[in-house]
Write a protein that holds these residues in place. Structure first.
Motif, PDB file in Angstrom:
ATOM      1  N   ALA A 112       0.831  -1.210   0.000  1.00 42.53           N
ATOM      2  CA  ALA A 112       0.000   0.000   0.000  1.00 42.53           C
ATOM      3  C   ALA A 112       0.863   1.256   0.000  1.00 42.53           C
ATOM      4  O   ALA A 112       0.573   2.228  -0.714  1.00 42.53           O
ATOM      5  CB  ALA A 112      -0.940  -0.005   1.200  1.00 42.53           C
ATOM      6  N   VAL A 113       1.931   1.259   0.793  1.00 41.39           N
ATOM      7  CA  VAL A 113       2.841   2.403   0.832  1.00 41.39           C
ATOM      8  C   VAL A 113       3.488   2.608  -0.538  1.00 41.39           C
ATOM      9  O   VAL A 113       3.549   3.731  -1.067  1.00 41.39           O
ATOM     10  CB  VAL A 113       3.912   2.195   1.919  1.00 41.39           C
ATOM     11  N   ALA A 114       3.965   1.512  -1.134  1.00 46.32           N
ATOM     12  CA  ALA A 114       4.604   1.612  -2.450  1.00 46.32           C
ATOM     13  C   ALA A 114       3.611   2.019  -3.529  1.00 46.32           C
ATOM     14  O   ALA A 114       3.944   2.789  -4.437  1.00 46.32           O
ATOM     15  CB  ALA A 114       5.251   0.273  -2.811  1.00 46.32           C
ATOM     16  N   ALA A 115       2.372   1.519  -3.433  1.00 41.29           N
ATOM     17  CA  ALA A 115       1.345   1.880  -4.413  1.00 41.29           C
ATOM     18  C   ALA A 115       1.049   3.370  -4.370  1.00 41.29           C
ATOM     19  O   ALA A 115       0.855   4.009  -5.414  1.00 41.29           O
ATOM     20  CB  ALA A 115       0.077   1.076  -4.146  1.00 41.29           C
ATOM     21  N   GLU A 116       1.018   3.938  -3.180  1.00 39.16           N
ATOM     22  CA  GLU A 116       0.815   5.378  -3.061  1.00 39.16           C
ATOM     23  C   GLU A 116       1.976   6.127  -3.710  1.00 39.16           C
ATOM     24  O   GLU A 116       1.766   7.133  -4.413  1.00 39.16           O
ATOM     25  CB  GLU A 116       0.695   5.766  -1.595  1.00 39.16           C
ATOM     26  N   GLU A 117       3.193   5.638  -3.538  1.00 38.06           N
ATOM     27  CA  GLU A 117       4.373   6.316  -4.077  1.00 38.06           C
ATOM     28  C   GLU A 117       4.380   6.341  -5.602  1.00 38.06           C
ATOM     29  O   GLU A 117       4.865   7.307  -6.204  1.00 38.06           O
ATOM     30  CB  GLU A 117       5.639   5.640  -3.549  1.00 38.06           C
ATOM     31  N   ILE A 118       3.828   5.297  -6.242  1.00 37.09           N
ATOM     32  CA  ILE A 118       3.831   5.277  -7.711  1.00 37.09           C
ATOM     33  C   ILE A 118       2.591   5.956  -8.303  1.00 37.09           C
ATOM     34  O   ILE A 118       2.461   6.034  -9.527  1.00 37.09           O
ATOM     35  CB  ILE A 118       3.948   3.839  -8.259  1.00 37.09           C
ATOM     36  N   GLY A 119       1.680   6.423  -7.434  1.00 39.62           N
ATOM     37  CA  GLY A 119       0.537   7.179  -7.921  1.00 39.62           C
ATOM     38  C   GLY A 119      -0.760   6.410  -8.033  1.00 39.62           C
ATOM     39  O   GLY A 119      -1.725   6.898  -8.634  1.00 39.62           O
ATOM     40  N   LEU A 120      -0.835   5.218  -7.444  1.00 40.97           N
ATOM     41  CA  LEU A 120      -2.087   4.468  -7.448  1.00 40.97           C
ATOM     42  C   LEU A 120      -3.077   5.141  -6.501  1.00 40.97           C
ATOM     43  O   LEU A 120      -2.701   5.787  -5.522  1.00 40.97           O
ATOM     44  CB  LEU A 120      -1.827   3.021  -7.012  1.00 40.97           C
ATOM     45  N   ASP A 121      -4.367   4.950  -6.757  1.00 36.10           N
ATOM     46  CA  ASP A 121      -5.404   5.650  -6.004  1.00 36.10           C
ATOM     47  C   ASP A 121      -5.982   4.863  -4.839  1.00 36.10           C
ATOM     48  O   ASP A 121      -6.604   5.455  -3.948  1.00 36.10           O
ATOM     49  CB  ASP A 121      -6.567   6.027  -6.938  1.00 36.10           C
ATOM     50  N   GLY A 122      -5.848   3.517  -4.846  1.00 37.76           N
ATOM     51  CA  GLY A 122      -6.520   2.751  -3.808  1.00 37.76           C
ATOM     52  C   GLY A 122      -5.817   1.451  -3.457  1.00 37.76           C
ATOM     53  O   GLY A 122      -5.185   0.824  -4.321  1.00 37.76           O
ATOM     54  N   ALA A 123      -5.936   1.047  -2.192  1.00 33.76           N
ATOM     55  CA  ALA A 123      -5.428  -0.237  -1.698  1.00 33.76           C
ATOM     56  C   ALA A 123      -6.599  -0.960  -1.053  1.00 33.76           C
ATOM     57  O   ALA A 123      -7.100  -0.534  -0.003  1.00 33.76           O
ATOM     58  CB  ALA A 123      -4.300  -0.028  -0.693  1.00 33.76           C
ATOM     59  N   TYR A 124      -7.047  -2.050  -1.676  1.00 30.31           N
ATOM     60  CA  TYR A 124      -8.236  -2.774  -1.227  1.00 30.31           C
ATOM     61  C   TYR A 124      -7.882  -4.228  -0.920  1.00 30.31           C
ATOM     62  O   TYR A 124      -6.992  -4.803  -1.563  1.00 30.31           O
ATOM     63  CB  TYR A 124      -9.332  -2.742  -2.299  1.00 30.31           C
ATOM     64  N   PHE A 125      -8.626  -4.808   0.026  1.00 27.54           N
ATOM     65  CA  PHE A 125      -8.316  -6.155   0.476  1.00 27.54           C
ATOM     66  C   PHE A 125      -9.582  -6.988   0.617  1.00 27.54           C
ATOM     67  O   PHE A 125     -10.610  -6.496   1.107  1.00 27.54           O
ATOM     68  CB  PHE A 125      -7.575  -6.103   1.820  1.00 27.54           C
ATOM     69  N   ARG A 126      -9.489  -8.253   0.172  1.00 30.48           N
ATOM     70  CA  ARG A 126     -10.568  -9.204   0.379  1.00 30.48           C
ATOM     71  C   ARG A 126     -10.580  -9.652   1.830  1.00 30.48           C
ATOM     72  O   ARG A 126      -9.554  -9.613   2.517  1.00 30.48           O
ATOM     73  CB  ARG A 126     -10.386 -10.433  -0.530  1.00 30.48           C
ATOM     74  N   VAL A 127     -11.738 -10.123   2.302  1.00 27.69           N
ATOM     75  CA  VAL A 127     -11.881 -10.621   3.669  1.00 27.69           C
ATOM     76  C   VAL A 127     -12.515 -12.003   3.610  1.00 27.69           C
ATOM     77  O   VAL A 127     -13.637 -12.156   3.124  1.00 27.69           O
ATOM     78  CB  VAL A 127     -12.767  -9.674   4.521  1.00 27.69           C
ATOM     79  N   HIS A 128     -11.780 -13.015   4.085  1.00 30.45           N
ATOM     80  CA  HIS A 128     -12.295 -14.373   4.152  1.00 30.45           C
ATOM     81  C   HIS A 128     -12.007 -14.958   5.532  1.00 30.45           C
ATOM     82  O   HIS A 128     -10.930 -14.733   6.096  1.00 30.45           O
ATOM     83  CB  HIS A 128     -11.655 -15.262   3.081  1.00 30.45           C
ATOM     84  N   HIS A 129     -12.956 -15.724   6.057  1.00 36.00           N
ATOM     85  CA  HIS A 129     -12.775 -16.360   7.359  1.00 36.00           C
ATOM     86  C   HIS A 129     -12.473 -17.845   7.198  1.00 36.00           C
ATOM     87  O   HIS A 129     -12.814 -18.452   6.180  1.00 36.00           O
ATOM     88  CB  HIS A 129     -14.038 -16.165   8.205  1.00 36.00           C
ATOM     89  N   PHE A 130     -11.834 -18.418   8.206  1.00 31.66           N
ATOM     90  CA  PHE A 130     -11.468 -19.842   8.210  1.00 31.66           C
ATOM     91  C   PHE A 130     -10.575 -20.203   7.020  1.00 31.66           C
ATOM     92  O   PHE A 130     -10.660 -21.304   6.476  1.00 31.66           O
ATOM     93  CB  PHE A 130     -12.720 -20.727   8.203  1.00 31.66           C
TER      94      PHE A 130
END
Length: 340
Positions: free
Chosen positions: A34-52
């Motif tokens: 996410a930090v690196a993505a911000e540095e290259i100019g990306l707009d968003g860092a999103y994550f999937r959520v799964h249990h078990f």
């Protein structure tokens, strides 16, 4: 212009090719990406959520950590399964993470996807009310969550509290103003997309949806988005809605790219069943040299309808390679499509 983010499934495992051998690896590398993505100019860092599963399952500590180490990138989920959630506790966690990030949270919530275990939400202490199924339970919890995010007091204060109370009924704290407008619903059908619009949520549409008319995936998804926008306008909401779609897109710009994705077989839509009685259509992936990618993506109707594109990333290949994957899209593909 289009907002471009990444979507990580957050896998880890003891595979010899994986850079993410443990949960710790995945969590720490997610922050670094996410930090690196911000540095290259990306707009968003999103994550999937799964249990078990050996995947990311508790999003708020991760989102808060990213929020503390970044300054402008949007931070979100795609999606949180509301069958597993306590809406009140979730409001507190979301409020804290949003304040840490100074209002950059973009929370995708939904009924969730097929699970690793049978009715896993029951292990978390939840079960549908009388006359409900699990999908209805998720929508009920989502509406409760949205209502609580408004920050209106509802709890009777103790007449002899440990600390002085403000006048009137009390709300959950910390309250983050504006977060209510940054909640997204992950819709797998036209009907739930319309429901999301009616209830003032942004729309997340993934790489699969229920097959409702036999047309190609991107056309069905574009139709879903148009129905959503019509319902939003009809509902009379004052702000403009946002819509995201996710895609697997790889620009083949070096030998390593060709090795990993040059023989990608997922070049056509696929039909399958995500549950016993629900036929789904899965959107194709894109892997080609930049000029060819530009031609193919220009014909994707759903991407054209969306304001935000989430690029699914192979997180197990490590931070450096994923930064390369994202940079290749920003540098070699996005300008040719008018996204940058």
């Amino acid at each position: 212009m289009k907002k471009i983010g990444f979507l990580s499934f957050g896998h880890w495992g003891k595979h010899p090719a994986y850079k993410t051998q443990s949960a710790s690896d995945t969590l720490l590398q997610s922050i670094d990406l996410a930090v690196a993505a911000e540095e290259i100019g990306l707009d968003g860092a999103y994550f999937r959520v799964h249990h078990f599963a050996a995947q990311l399952g508790s999003p708020f500590p991760l989102l808060a950590a990213i929020g503390a180490k970044t300054k402008k990138i949007e931070i979100g989920t795609g999606v949180i399964d509301m069958r597993y959630e306590n809406p009140m506790y979730m409001v507190e966690d979301a409020g804290a993470a949003d304040l840490i990030s100074k209002g950059r949270l973009q929370l995708g919530i939904s009924r969730g996807s097929p699970e690793q275990v049978i009715e896993g939400w029951r292990y978390f202490g939840y079960e549908p009310a009388e006359g409900e199924d699990d999908a209805a339970m998720a929508r009920r919890k989502a509406l409760e969550f949205l209502d609580l995010l408004k920050g209106v007091g509802f709890a009777q204060p103790n007449p002899s509290p440990m600390f002085p109370n403000p006048p009137g009924l009390l709300r959950l704290e910390p309250h983050s103003e504006g977060l209510r407008d940054r909640i997204w619903w992950g819709a797998a059908s036209n009907a739930t997309a319309i429901w999301a619009a009616e209830n003032g949520m942004n729309l997340q549409s993934s790489t699969l949806k229920f097959d409702e008319n036999g047309k190609p995936f991107h056309i069905q998804q574009a139709e879903q988005i148009r129905l959503y926008k019509e319902a939003w306008k009809k509902a009379g909401h004052k702000r403009e809605p946002r819509v995201s779609v996710s895609r697997s897109i790889f620009a083949l710009v070096n030998q390593q790219d060709h090795f990993y994705f040059g023989r990608d077989a997922n070049q056509k839509d696929q039909i399958g069943f995500i549950e016993n009685d629900k036929r789904a259509i899965f959107g194709r992936g894109y892997a080609a040299e930049p000029d060819q990618l530009i031609k193919e993506l220009a014909n994707d109707e759903a991407i054209q309808e969306a304001d935000t594109l989430l690029l699914t990333v192979p997180n197990t290949l490590g931070v450096d390679y994923n930064v390369h994957v994202l940079s290749a899209i920003l540098e070699h593909v996005a300008p040719g499509l008018g996204w940058r």
